[in-house]
Design an enzyme around this catalytic site. Structure first.
Site, PDB file in Angstrom:
ATOM      1  N   HIS A  83      42.116  48.849  46.867  1.00 40.46           N
ATOM      2  CA  HIS A  83      42.282  48.458  45.467  1.00 40.46           C
ATOM      3  C   HIS A  83      42.575  49.753  44.719  1.00 40.46           C
ATOM      4  CE1 HIS A  83      41.443  46.857  41.516  1.00 40.46           C
ATOM      5  NE2 HIS A  83      41.268  45.663  42.006  1.00 40.46           N
ATOM      6  N   ARG A 106      45.152  46.826  34.205  1.00 41.94           N
ATOM      7  CA  ARG A 106      46.544  47.249  34.307  1.00 41.94           C
ATOM      8  C   ARG A 106      47.470  46.144  33.814  1.00 41.94           C
ATOM      9  NH1 ARG A 106      47.811  47.603  39.551  1.00 41.94           N
ATOM     10  NH2 ARG A 106      45.769  46.833  40.163  1.00 41.94           N
TER      11      ARG A 106
END
Ligand SMILES: Cc1cc2nc3c(=O)[nH]c(=O)nc-3n(C[C@H](O)[C@H](O)[C@H](O)COP(=O)(O)OP(=O)(O)OC[C@H]3O[C@@H](n4cnc5c(N)ncnc54)[C@H](O)[C@@H]3O)c2cc1C
Ligand code: HEM
Ligand code: SF4
Ligand code: F3S
Ligand code: FES
Lengths: 112, 585, 113, 242
Positions: free
Chosen positions: B241, B263
């Site tokens: 991740h 994000r």
């Protein structure tokens, strides 16, 4: 290892419990004194005179204060349990105590 | 020696209480004949350990509105870069539809709704439809708490804080007899015989310096399967991740996930000089898929020569700190608790090992090569190939956990008796687990740090032959050192250090397999990126790796992917279907 | 230890007592002006059906209320339970009722004085 | 280790349900250090036999709660700086639960009560039925959703003095779960929940002390949930006696 549970609602609980307990202990005494009215009114009077002393006055003030605290604390509890609004609990707790002060204060002023 | 192993019998034994284990317990209860005994054993407390509980983003399931099982399947295959076992992927997508209804209607989950009352669905990166069902960003808590309640309120035997240490076959090796465990509270051993055993211990690539899984997950299941001689596939496939929190080496918070949504919402990644860099690596910038962003950050980290600054930074402040605080309340609070200001400041992040795509080779009914042993969830390989889509992990564990329960419930009808264990294997596993108690006590944690360092540096986000070979040497050296590190045997009750040692043993065994499988795959697919073989290779000639330990030696072979549903370049979507249903981001 | 029935009993008796007690305090505030005497009290209350009912209801309610209240405290502090706790609850209730009744009759019953 | 760190004086409860004592440790103080990190450091480097429990490391699993300076807290999400007093801190196992060893408490009673309070969903439909459309801002649903993020960490249970005094009391978390389910229109036996919380260990034992709400690390409000149960059971009391 007791947690420091110093928050308003916890104090409200303690106050309610202490006052309830005090009342419950006082009540038999109260009944006992009153029952003399039946057989020996003079004893009741003597007691009432005794009750004029400042120290006892203070105790009485405490009692009425406890009674008032307990009642308004109890009403606060029942309000929060049964009425659909419940947010401003702390204000209510404080309010209950202040009304109790008001009433017992009045009583005290009357007595002195 | 093995006399102080307490013997215990059951019909169906389940290891682990993540989505797979708990679903298996419920389904086994529904499917097994009346009066069957079901036992669930777990390293932690029921429902309170494992990663299913930590699921944030959500659960992938095609529920109409244009989305179809076919589309979900195609996304899964393409996301897995054509390596998934297609039957498993299909079953996953198809059954997820049933499982989500079961979760809502029978288990009692409540997932987020649209204003009109229907389930809210969103799209993770790599998906072509709004497909992910969720409960805020705490989806796993909702799923696991509800499952846990169901299991706790049923007559299932509960062996909590029991750690499985070895799969014990029958004398002839043809079937599984039972599982050797340590009762962690007392430190005593218990051998549990069962007609069927589900292994759902959830993998967990926690041999990396930065990792997201819960602390109890240390690849025990795969290490046990390896020792039992079972074939393991896709073992090179470790998903990173991109944004793990960096809180310092001493902090358990390090490596834990800062959610994807940051994000997605426009969060920027900055390097030490305060510049955005992701557009140097991909046109989608920060919004590229996990593997791409992880490599971007990793590459940038290598460029940095300031030893004080390890990771890169995520910055949200330009979106308005109050806005960020409102939208990502949980994340902001979490960062704040460990001393970082996500809403207004910079938070240092690193790629962090998140999910393990590899696992035991199983069929679509969760059966393995060993009769009586079933594997589901993150321990099973095949459904995701080289890359797991966000939202497919919990779908996989709940779907296959349920299937395992059904199948075991059915299979025990044809298994009249419990099997007797091979006492020699039992004694060997017992001795293996007790080994540290016979050595002079020493610190275990420095070895764990060394292993995590080695795997991160040499078998991590970007790999090459030289690095992996070096990594393999380092792991073997650590493994040898581990054998000389002891744990004082005088107080074994709830002795975490003993379990740390056992965790290390599992992690070392599997680390070696990861490195070997990584060396065997000479191309770059999904999570596996080789700097010396950066191309994906011919898709139509795709192979997956299979590792197996025979007589103490791990060997890795390649097997051709069977494109029995769809071939690379083809699709099963009807003609004229749009490529994606997700509004352009 | 405190189930719905006991809880309701405690709350309902509290609700009954609330106005009674406030009334009682009000009378007291008024009455204590100039000091209390037995005659004064008795003069007000004896032979009055109103005061008989007023204090009668109070005594009944308070016996129940305080018995339940003390039951809770005794359980939480001394950990008594089951039979013993049951017995104590009834004991307190009956004691308060008897004493209260004595006082009630003393204060409001005419014939006796 | 970043070295040259100031030392923390950490006092840790050692022992079992039968007996125990506080043991002193010196732990290097570091940046971004949680209470769980301190405890882990002791186990890793100072005393290998120290027992405690954790899993997720980030406040999701609710298995790391301990008493820190006498207050119940999730240790993985509690920065030591928040609790240090003169570089000192005292760590003990969670209150109101039996101790297994050292800092690890036995959580079984907590979960037994969770189930006893009717804390498991009773289905009203099956996996073959469609998922019910539910208005997310409907008032009852909002009430149900309020307590849904409970991580069953038992911190409220440890904070509550009623639990301490009344062994049968179901406690705030279990009752909050019951309240959530009572408001869940999908639940198939809501009368059963009312019965489960009206027994001798039920919601009526709560004195509304509110410590549960004050200490819940997830800002949940079990006190109000329990008040809700009292309200609904009271209604049912009058309905029945009519
Ligand atoms: C932070 C995080 C976020 C995630 N978010 C998502 C997401 O949004 N969507 C998604 O689809 N997936 C997500 N995943 C992945 C997902 O959580 C996993 O794929 C899935 O939950 C695995 O389920 P499982 O049942 O196989 O294993 P787990 O849920 O991990 O359960 C494993 C169980 O086995 C037990 N166990 C381990 N070893 C032993 C042993 N030796 N003996 C006995 N028991 C043992 C463990 O204690 C645990 O109970 C996330 C993972 C993490 C870590
Ligand atoms: C003079 C008479 C009274 C006596 C002797 C008395 C006594 C008590 C006692 C001993 C308790 C237990 C306290 C505890 O559990 O902590 C109690 C509780 C309670 N009382 Fe009273 N009380 C009296 C009057 C009242 C009145 C007038 C009210 C009403 C408003 C009231 C409301 C309550 C309530 C609501 C409780 C429950 C508290 C809880 O659950 O925490 N009481 N009482
Ligand atoms: S209500 Fe809060 S404190 Fe209580 S168990 Fe749930 S999360 Fe923990
Ligand atoms: S602290 Fe306890 S008494 Fe009630 S309000 Fe919370 S459960
Ligand atoms: S370790 Fe999971 S909540 Fe702290």
């Amino acid at each position: 290892m007791k947690p420091a549970r110093a928050h308003p609602l916890w104090f409200a609980f303690v106050l309610h419990r202490v006052s309830g307990l005090a009342l419950a202990l006082f009540l038999p005494v109260h009944f006992w004194v009153l029952s003399y009215a039946l057989t020996q009114p003079e004893k009741l009077n003597r007691f009432l005179n005794f009750a004029d002393q400042p120290f006892v006055k203070l105790a009485e003030f405490g009692l009425v204060f406890f009674l008032a605290v307990h009642i308004f604390g109890g009403l606060r509890l029942m309000a929060m349990e049964w009425l659909p609004w419940s947010a401003p609990q702390k204000t209510l707790a404080a309010g209950a105590v202040s009304i109790a002060f008001l009433i017992s204060g009045t009583f005290f002023l009357q007595v002195v | 020696m093995a006399q102080d192993i307490e013997r215990h019998d059951t019909d169906i034994l389940i290891l682990g209480t993540g989505g797979a284990g708990l679903f298996a317990a419920l389904h086994a209860q529904q499917a097994a004949p009346e009066g069957s005994k079901i036992t669930i054993a777990v390293k932690g407390l029921i429902g309170k350990c494992g990663c299913t509980r930590m699921v944030q983003g959500g659960y992938n399931v095609a529920l109409g509105g244009g989305d179809t099982v076919e589309r979900h399947f195609m996304d899964t295959i393409e996301g897995g870069k054509w390596l998934p076992n297609q039957d498993m992927a299909w079953r996953l997508c198809e059954q997820a539809v049933v499982r989500i209804r079961e979760l809502e209607n029978e288990i009692g989950c409540f997932f987020d709704r649209n204003p009109d009352g229907t389930l809210h669905q969103k799209a993770f990166a790599g998906q072509t439809a709004d497909r992910t069902v969720h409960k805020g960003d705490l989806t796993g808590i909702e799923i696991i708490n509800r499952l846990m309640e169901q299991v706790l309120s049923r007559p299932v035997e509960k062996l909590q804080e029991h750690r499985a240490v070895g799969l014990i076959p029958t004398k002839d090796g043809s079937a599984l007899a039972g599982v050797l465990m340590i009762d962690m509270h007392t430190g005593g051993f218990r051998f549990v015989r069962a007609k069927t055993v589900l292994m759902a211990t959830g993998g967990g690539p926690s041999m990396y310096k930065y990792h997201t899984p819960s602390g109890d997950k240390t690849m025990d299941g795969l290490a046990m399967a390896l020792r039992a001689g079972l074939p393991l596939r896709d073992m090179e496939m470790v998903q990173f991740h991109p944004t793990g929190l960096l809180a310092g080496e001493h902090s358990r918070m390090t490596g834990t996930v800062l959610e994807e949504g940051l994000r997605g919402a426009g969060g920027q990644l900055l390097n030490g000089a305060g510049q955005r860099f992701m557009f140097d690596y991909d046109a989608k910038g920060e919004r590229a898929t996990r593997d791409v962003v992880s490599r971007g950050i990793y590459a940038e980290m290598r460029k940095s020569n300031d030893p004080k600054q390890v990771g890169m930074f995520i910055s949200m402040a330009h979106l308005g700190p109050d806005n960020v605080r409102a939208k990502f309340k949980g994340m902001v609070k979490r960062c704040e608790d460990s001393g970082f200001d996500l809403a207004g400041g910079l938070v240092e992040v690193v790629p962090t090992a998140h999910y393990f795509m590899g696992g035991v080779v199983v069929d679509v009914d969760t059966r393995t090569a060993l009769e009586g042993l079933y594997v589901a969830g993150e321990d099973a390989g095949g459904a995701h190939g080289s890359n797991r889509l966000g939202g497919n992990g919990v779908a996989n564990s709940t779907v296959y956990g349920g299937i395992a329960g059904d199948v075991m419930g059915r299979d025990i009808r044809t298994m009249p008796a419990l099997r007797d264990p091979d006492e020699d294997v039992l004694a060997a596993e017992y001795a293996r687990a007790r080994h540290p108690l016979t050595q002079p006590p020493d610190l275990v944690q420095p070895l764990r740090n060394r292993l995590q360092e080695a795997m991160w540096e040499d078998v991590g986000v970007m790999r090459d032959a030289a690095g992996m070979t070096r990594g393999l040497d380092r792991v073997q050296a650590i493994r040898a050192d581990l054998l000389n590190v002891g744990v004082a045997a005088d107080n074994l009750a709830f002795n975490l250090t003993w379990h740390d040692w056992l965790n290390m043993a599992s992690l070392c065994e599997v680390s070696e397999v990861i490195a070997k499988a990584g060396l065997a795959r000479e191309n770059s697919r999904g999570a596996h990126y080789r700097e010396d073989f950066p191309a994906p290779g011919d898709l139509t000639a795709s192979y997956y790796t299979v590792a197996q330990q025979i007589e103490g030696r791990v060997s890795v072979t390649r097997q051709d992917v069977d494109f029995n549903i769809v071939r690379p370049g083809d699709t099963i979507l009807p003609e004229g279907e749009p490529e994606t249903l997700v509004a352009a981001q | 230890m405190l189930d719905l029935r006991l809880y309701m009993l405690q709350r309902l008796t509290a609700l009954i007592m609330a106005p009674l007690t406030l009334g009682h305090i009000a009378v007291m505030i008024y009455a204590v002006q100039g000091g209390l005497s037995a005659e004064e009290i008795l003069g007000r209350t004896q032979g009055s059906v109103f005061w008989f009912l007023f204090y009668g209801v109070f005594v009944l309610a308070v016996a129940i209320h305080a018995a339940i209240g003390l039951r809770v405290i005794i359980h939480e502090i001394f950990g008594l339970r089951a039979r013993i706790l049951e017995g104590i609850t009834w004991g307190i209730g009956i004691l308060l009722l008897i004493m209260g009744m004595q006082a009630l009759f003393a204060v409001t019953w005419t014939g006796a004085a | 280790m970043d070295g040259h760190a100031e030392l923390l004086q950490v006092s840790v409860w050692r022992g079992t349900a039968q007996s125990g004592y506080f043991q002193e440790f010196e732990v290097p103080g570091l940046e971004n250090q949680t209470v769980l990190d301190v405890v882990s450091w002791i186990q890793h480097y100072a005393d290998a036999t120290l027992s405690y429990r954790f899993a997720c490391r980030v406040g999701m699993c609710g298995s790391c709660a301990m008493m820190v300076n006498g207050q119940p807290r999730w240790t993985c999400r509690t920065h030591v700086n928040k609790v240090l007093k003169d570089r000192k801190v005292e760590i003990a196992p969670l209150r109101n639960l039996p101790v297994i060893k050292d800092l690890a408490a036995d959580m079984d009673p907590f979960f037994d009560k969770w189930v006893a309070a009717g804390g498991a969903h009773v289905p009203s439909s099956t996996r073959d039925d469609p998922i019910a459309p539910i208005d997310p801002i409907d008032a009852t649903r909002v009430e149900a959703s309020a307590g849904i993020e409970c991580i069953n960490c038992s911190i409220c249970y440890a904070a509550c003095d009623t639990v301490a005094g009344n062994a049968d009391y179901l406690g705030p978390a279990a009752l909050q779960r019951a309240w959530t389910l009572l408001n869940d229109e999908k639940h198939g036996n809501r009368a059963g929940i009312l019965a489960a919380v009206s027994g001798s260990g039920g919601c009526h034992n709560c004195h509304s002390m509110g410590s549960c709400t004050v200490y819940c690390p997830n800002d949940l409000d079990p006190m109000s949930a329990i008040a809700g149960l009292k309200r609904e059971t009271t209604k049912s009391f009058f309905r029945r006696s009519r």
